[in-house]
Write a protein that holds these residues in place. Structure first.
Motif, PDB file in Angstrom:
ATOM      1  N   ASN A 104     -35.195  -6.192   2.103  1.00 33.80           N
ATOM      2  CA  ASN A 104     -36.230  -6.256   1.235  1.00 33.80           C
ATOM      3  C   ASN A 104     -37.277  -7.185   2.070  1.00 33.80           C
ATOM      4  OD1 ASN A 104     -35.174  -5.074  -1.081  1.00 33.80           O
ATOM      5  ND2 ASN A 104     -34.986  -6.999  -2.249  1.00 33.80           N
ATOM      6  N   TRP A 105     -38.519  -6.862   1.979  1.00 41.25           N
ATOM      7  CA  TRP A 105     -39.667  -7.301   2.714  1.00 41.25           C
ATOM      8  C   TRP A 105     -41.091  -7.006   2.410  1.00 41.25           C
ATOM      9  CZ3 TRP A 105     -43.425  -6.327   6.274  1.00 41.25           C
ATOM     10  CH2 TRP A 105     -44.068  -7.421   6.964  1.00 41.25           C
ATOM     11  N   HIS A 106     -41.775  -8.061   1.730  1.00 42.76           N
ATOM     12  CA  HIS A 106     -42.901  -8.338   1.412  1.00 42.76           C
ATOM     13  C   HIS A 106     -43.373  -7.417   0.140  1.00 42.76           C
ATOM     14  CE1 HIS A 106     -45.991 -10.545   4.234  1.00 42.76           C
ATOM     15  NE2 HIS A 106     -44.684 -10.886   4.262  1.00 42.76           N
ATOM     16  N   GLY A 107     -42.122  -7.203  -0.549  1.00 48.57           N
ATOM     17  CA  GLY A 107     -42.165  -6.602  -1.851  1.00 48.57           C
ATOM     18  C   GLY A 107     -41.785  -5.069  -1.663  1.00 48.57           C
ATOM     19  N   TYR A 108     -41.317  -4.555  -0.468  1.00 49.97           N
ATOM     20  CA  TYR A 108     -40.719  -3.422  -0.384  1.00 49.97           C
ATOM     21  C   TYR A 108     -39.307  -3.401   0.082  1.00 49.97           C
ATOM     22  CZ  TYR A 108     -45.894  -2.186   0.213  1.00 49.97           C
ATOM     23  OH  TYR A 108     -47.169  -2.153   0.005  1.00 49.97           O
ATOM     24  N   HIS A 109     -38.802  -2.146  -0.570  1.00 53.06           N
ATOM     25  CA  HIS A 109     -37.249  -1.989  -0.051  1.00 53.06           C
ATOM     26  C   HIS A 109     -37.147  -0.732   0.806  1.00 53.06           C
ATOM     27  CE1 HIS A 109     -32.982  -2.486  -0.539  1.00 53.06           C
ATOM     28  NE2 HIS A 109     -32.913  -1.040  -0.622  1.00 53.06           N
ATOM     29  N   VAL A 110     -36.765  -0.952   1.932  1.00 48.55           N
ATOM     30  CA  VAL A 110     -36.390  -0.008   2.951  1.00 48.55           C
ATOM     31  C   VAL A 110     -34.987  -0.063   3.308  1.00 48.55           C
ATOM     32  CG1 VAL A 110     -36.821   0.654   5.541  1.00 48.55           C
ATOM     33  CG2 VAL A 110     -38.474  -0.792   4.249  1.00 48.55           C
ATOM     34  N   ALA A 111     -34.584   1.357   3.051  1.00 51.21           N
ATOM     35  CA  ALA A 111     -33.206   1.786   3.390  1.00 51.21           C
ATOM     36  C   ALA A 111     -33.065   2.636   4.504  1.00 51.21           C
ATOM     37  CB  ALA A 111     -32.384   2.448   2.107  1.00 51.21           C
ATOM     38  N   ILE A 112     -31.891   2.268   5.497  1.00 49.67           N
ATOM     39  CA  ILE A 112     -32.003   3.180   6.690  1.00 49.67           C
ATOM     40  C   ILE A 112     -30.834   4.159   6.103  1.00 49.67           C
ATOM     41  CG2 ILE A 112     -31.239   3.167   9.179  1.00 49.67           C
ATOM     42  CD1 ILE A 112     -32.595  -0.011   7.511  1.00 49.67           C
ATOM     43  N   VAL A 113     -31.273   5.455   6.233  1.00 60.02           N
ATOM     44  CA  VAL A 113     -30.143   6.371   5.435  1.00 60.02           C
ATOM     45  C   VAL A 113     -29.397   6.857   6.744  1.00 60.02           C
ATOM     46  CG1 VAL A 113     -29.950   8.529   4.447  1.00 60.02           C
ATOM     47  CG2 VAL A 113     -31.430   6.901   3.436  1.00 60.02           C
ATOM     48  N   ALA A 114     -29.922   7.102   7.796  1.00 60.51           N
ATOM     49  CA  ALA A 114     -29.480   7.663   8.988  1.00 60.51           C
ATOM     50  C   ALA A 114     -29.981   7.579  10.127  1.00 60.51           C
ATOM     51  CB  ALA A 114     -28.957   9.211   8.654  1.00 60.51           C
ATOM     52  N   VAL A 115     -29.166   7.161  11.314  1.00 56.99           N
ATOM     53  CA  VAL A 115     -29.853   7.447  12.585  1.00 56.99           C
ATOM     54  C   VAL A 115     -29.129   8.540  13.264  1.00 56.99           C
ATOM     55  CG1 VAL A 115     -30.324   6.036  14.697  1.00 56.99           C
ATOM     56  CG2 VAL A 115     -30.179   4.914  12.669  1.00 56.99           C
ATOM     57  N   HIS A 116     -29.878   9.493  13.556  1.00 60.68           N
ATOM     58  CA  HIS A 116     -29.267  10.781  13.821  1.00 60.68           C
ATOM     59  C   HIS A 116     -29.003  10.803  15.470  1.00 60.68           C
ATOM     60  CE1 HIS A 116     -30.142  12.591  10.048  1.00 60.68           C
ATOM     61  NE2 HIS A 116     -31.185  11.847   9.909  1.00 60.68           N
ATOM     62  N   GLU A 117     -27.675  11.238  15.738  1.00 65.42           N
ATOM     63  CA  GLU A 117     -27.254  11.305  17.155  1.00 65.42           C
ATOM     64  C   GLU A 117     -28.004  12.611  17.910  1.00 65.42           C
ATOM     65  OE1 GLU A 117     -23.367  11.829  17.766  1.00 65.42           O
ATOM     66  OE2 GLU A 117     -22.816   9.817  16.297  1.00 65.42           O
ATOM     67  N   LEU A 118     -28.043  12.759  19.201  1.00 66.22           N
ATOM     68  CA  LEU A 118     -29.035  13.763  19.627  1.00 66.22           C
ATOM     69  C   LEU A 118     -28.391  15.203  19.470  1.00 66.22           C
ATOM     70  CD1 LEU A 118     -29.639  12.102  23.328  1.00 66.22           C
ATOM     71  CD2 LEU A 118     -31.220  12.363  21.566  1.00 66.22           C
ATOM     72  N   GLY A 119     -26.919  15.341  19.198  1.00 63.95           N
ATOM     73  CA  GLY A 119     -26.643  16.717  18.934  1.00 63.95           C
ATOM     74  C   GLY A 119     -27.034  16.853  17.427  1.00 63.95           C
ATOM     75  N   ASP A 120     -27.431  16.096  16.724  1.00 65.46           N
ATOM     76  CA  ASP A 120     -27.657  16.539  15.192  1.00 65.46           C
ATOM     77  C   ASP A 120     -28.891  17.350  15.180  1.00 65.46           C
ATOM     78  OD1 ASP A 120     -28.014  16.407  12.431  1.00 65.46           O
ATOM     79  OD2 ASP A 120     -27.623  14.443  12.317  1.00 65.46           O
ATOM     80  N   LEU A 121     -29.112  18.000  14.161  1.00 63.36           N
ATOM     81  CA  LEU A 121     -30.123  18.730  13.753  1.00 63.36           C
ATOM     82  C   LEU A 121     -31.424  18.287  14.036  1.00 63.36           C
ATOM     83  CD1 LEU A 121     -29.176  21.001  10.812  1.00 63.36           C
ATOM     84  CD2 LEU A 121     -29.414  21.875  13.357  1.00 63.36           C
ATOM     85  N   ARG A 122     -31.356  16.800  13.466  1.00 61.31           N
ATOM     86  CA  ARG A 122     -32.532  15.997  13.980  1.00 61.31           C
ATOM     87  C   ARG A 122     -32.302  14.724  14.862  1.00 61.31           C
ATOM     88  NH1 ARG A 122     -33.417  14.390   7.823  1.00 61.31           N
ATOM     89  NH2 ARG A 122     -31.196  14.756   7.713  1.00 61.31           N
ATOM     90  N   GLY A 123     -31.758  15.071  16.029  1.00 59.32           N
ATOM     91  CA  GLY A 123     -31.311  14.048  16.744  1.00 59.32           C
ATOM     92  C   GLY A 123     -32.519  13.231  17.180  1.00 59.32           C
ATOM     93  N   GLY A 124     -31.953  11.877  17.260  1.00 62.79           N
ATOM     94  CA  GLY A 124     -33.058  10.812  17.684  1.00 62.79           C
ATOM     95  C   GLY A 124     -33.830  10.415  16.536  1.00 62.79           C
ATOM     96  N   LEU A 125     -33.791  11.019  15.545  1.00 66.97           N
ATOM     97  CA  LEU A 125     -34.702  10.766  14.495  1.00 66.97           C
ATOM     98  C   LEU A 125     -34.138   9.521  13.475  1.00 66.97           C
ATOM     99  CD1 LEU A 125     -36.340  14.216  13.122  1.00 66.97           C
ATOM    100  CD2 LEU A 125     -37.199  12.469  14.669  1.00 66.97           C
ATOM    101  N   VAL A 126     -34.808   8.694  12.834  1.00 68.25           N
ATOM    102  CA  VAL A 126     -34.275   7.686  11.708  1.00 68.25           C
ATOM    103  C   VAL A 126     -34.665   8.099  10.600  1.00 68.25           C
ATOM    104  CG1 VAL A 126     -34.351   5.262  11.229  1.00 68.25           C
ATOM    105  CG2 VAL A 126     -34.474   5.987  13.762  1.00 68.25           C
ATOM    106  N   THR A 127     -33.700   8.254   9.693  1.00 64.83           N
ATOM    107  CA  THR A 127     -34.200   8.752   8.181  1.00 64.83           C
ATOM    108  C   THR A 127     -34.317   7.484   7.268  1.00 64.83           C
ATOM    109  OG1 THR A 127     -33.245  10.797   8.482  1.00 64.83           O
ATOM    110  CG2 THR A 127     -33.503  10.259   6.101  1.00 64.83           C
ATOM    111  N   LEU A 128     -35.539   7.226   6.703  1.00 66.24           N
ATOM    112  CA  LEU A 128     -35.504   6.023   5.916  1.00 66.24           C
ATOM    113  C   LEU A 128     -35.942   6.511   4.528  1.00 66.24           C
ATOM    114  CD1 LEU A 128     -37.843   4.009   8.213  1.00 66.24           C
ATOM    115  CD2 LEU A 128     -35.607   4.098   7.893  1.00 66.24           C
TER     116      LEU A 128
END
Length: 493
Positions: A104-128
């Protein structure tokens, strides 16, 4: 025309492909959680995105930039981690969080759902996933170290909120009539503690073409309550005749508790109304009265920073935090900081009932320039630092060190200073990389050069020895049955 159609088909196909990738990547989200509440559904619909390192996403006024991704092997199974910069207004914060964490920060809630490995379909991306805390009352008080899965902040041992508590952050006004607001008035009550919020609620109105007077447009019905209807003398010599006693007062939806002289009748009434009201809010050291009534037990709260040490020692089962204008302790209980912070909390309550436009109008009518009522309660003007800042001899003063635990490293700042009676030591700890602040330290024992202290909730202890120069303390940190070396070095202010 054929070229245009081909481009259109190609664009649609790409979007469908992305949608399918997102769908197959989150099978657990649909089946590992209880059905979300309506407010949580609304929040989920506003979630965002996949962000590549170096990329930025904006949500309302919040800007999230992913600085880098890495693999965190702390504690056994490697997990993806993301380093992010959060910016809102003029404030910024950098955090490193593993997938499955949230903050929680400044009235917002941010969840880190996934940090994708390079072999993933979305490799290197961060899903929030991102939403306002106001739309997720179950996320109030959560930080990025909380478990289990961050969205939507449910806990396996947490009971679902009762219907009366469901409004939590977004309050529902009655279909007809004004909202009754009771102001507790006792002998010696701090005038600004109740006059400030009184004005904020008084100036909350909604223009109506059929209204005959300003009173017809007002949204709150204000009255005072005390032990009797005999005149009460408050600070500054003001004399007030209470409207009601605790025995005959109408049932309030909002209760304002200032700093005042307490009585058993007052505490009983606070316990009673806390079960049925939408809001029970304290101002400044009015938090003492809520704590004494027992409605803050096991919760987080704030008060006047000057009262921090005394109130934390007196009520160790409450986690008091500093540098906050206001804190929502549960769906009903709110506490605010020193004196004028009650105005910010009252405007925040107006906003929760009737929205930003009505609250802005109330603040404008008061010519009140403060803006902290709009945020997550963080005070935009930090108070003076701990009393430990003025000490630099013996164990008194400020110390920093890092301890490696099974959950990962803890970057600690320890503040130690003498209690006003000069017979005891007290202090506070900050876990800088976990955003845990003002963890009260008590007791603190010093025997020659040997130091022992405990975090007040009893989960962590430290035993160390101060060196002859008074610059270093070497010892052992114990937490959850495990121990690790910890060297504290003096920090000069």
């Amino acid at each position: 025309m054929k070229v245009v159609i081909r481009k259109l088909i190609s664009t649609v196909a790409k979007r469908l492909s992305i949608a399918f990738m997102v769908f197959i990547s989150f099978p657990g989200l649909a089946f590992n959680q209880q059905p979300p509440s309506p407010s949580a559904v609304a929040a989920t619909n506003t979630t965002c995105c996949d962000i590549a390192p170096g990329g930025t996403h904006e949500f309302n006024q919040l800007k999230i930039t992913v600085l880098a991704t890495t693999l965190d092997s702390t504690g056994g199974t490697p997990r993806g981690a993301a380093r992010m910069r959060l910016a809102e207004g003029g404030a910024t914060k950098e955090v490193t969080a593993n997938e499955g964490n949230s903050l929680n920060w400044h009235g917002y809630h941010v969840a880190i759902v996934a940090v994708h490995e390079l072999g993933d379909l979305r490799g290197g991306l961060v899903t929030l996933q991102v939403a306002t805390v106001a739309s997720l009352p179950q996320c109030i008080g959560k930080t990025w170290k909380d478990r289990p899965a961050p969205w939507p902040c449910t806990e396996s041992d947490q009971q679902p909120p009762s219907p009366s508590a469901t409004p939590g952050t977004k309050l529902v006004p009655p279909a007809h009539g004004k909202i009754p607001v009771a102001f507790i008035i006792g002998r010696g009550a701090e005038t600004i503690d109740f006059v400030g919020p009184w004005e904020a609620f008084q100036f909350a109105f909604r223009p109506s073409p059929g209204a005959m007077s300003m009173a017809d447009m007002e949204l709150f019905q204000l009255y005072t309550v005390s032990d009797s209807k005999e005149p009460v003398r408050v600070t500054g010599g003001m004399r007030i005749i209470p409207d009601y006693t605790y025995a005959d007062a109408p049932e309030p939806k909002v209760v304002v508790v200032p700093a005042t002289r307490t009585t058993p009748e007052m505490l009983d009434w606070i316990r009673k109304v806390a079960k049925h009201s939408h809001v029970v809010m304290s101002v400044c050291v009015g938090a003492y009265h809520l704590a004494e009534a027992g409605v803050l037990s096991g919760k987080t709260a704030t008060t006047n920073d000057g009262a921090y040490v005394n109130i934390q020692r007196k009520y160790p089962d409450v986690h008091f935090v500093r540098n906050m204008r206001w804190v929502q302790s549960d769906p009903v209980i709110f506490t605010s900081g020193a004196t004028g912070a009650g105005i910010d909390l009252a405007l925040h309550i107006v906003d929760l009932y009737f929205g930003r436009e009505v609250a802005e109008r109330a603040a404008g009518s008061m010519n009140y320039p403060g803006r902290d009522w709009k945020g997550d309660g963080t005070d935009s003007v930090k108070s003076s630092q701990f009393p430990s800042d003025q000490f630099s001899t013996g164990v008194l003063g400020n110390w920093q060190g890092e301890v490696i635990t099974k959950e990962g490293p803890l970057q600690l700042t320890i503040h130690i200073w003498p209690y006003p009676d000069d017979k005891h030591l007290v202090g506070a700890a900050d876990v800088l990389n976990r955003d845990d602040r003002d963890l009260f330290i008590d007791p603190i024992a010093l025997n020659g050069q040997d130091l022992h202290f405990e975090i007040h909730n009893g989960t962590s202890t430290y035993d160390g020895k101060l060196n002859a120069q008074g610059t270093t303390i070497e010892g052992t940190w114990k937490q959850s049955g495990a121990s690790a070396p910890l060297v504290l070095k003096r920090v000069k202010k």
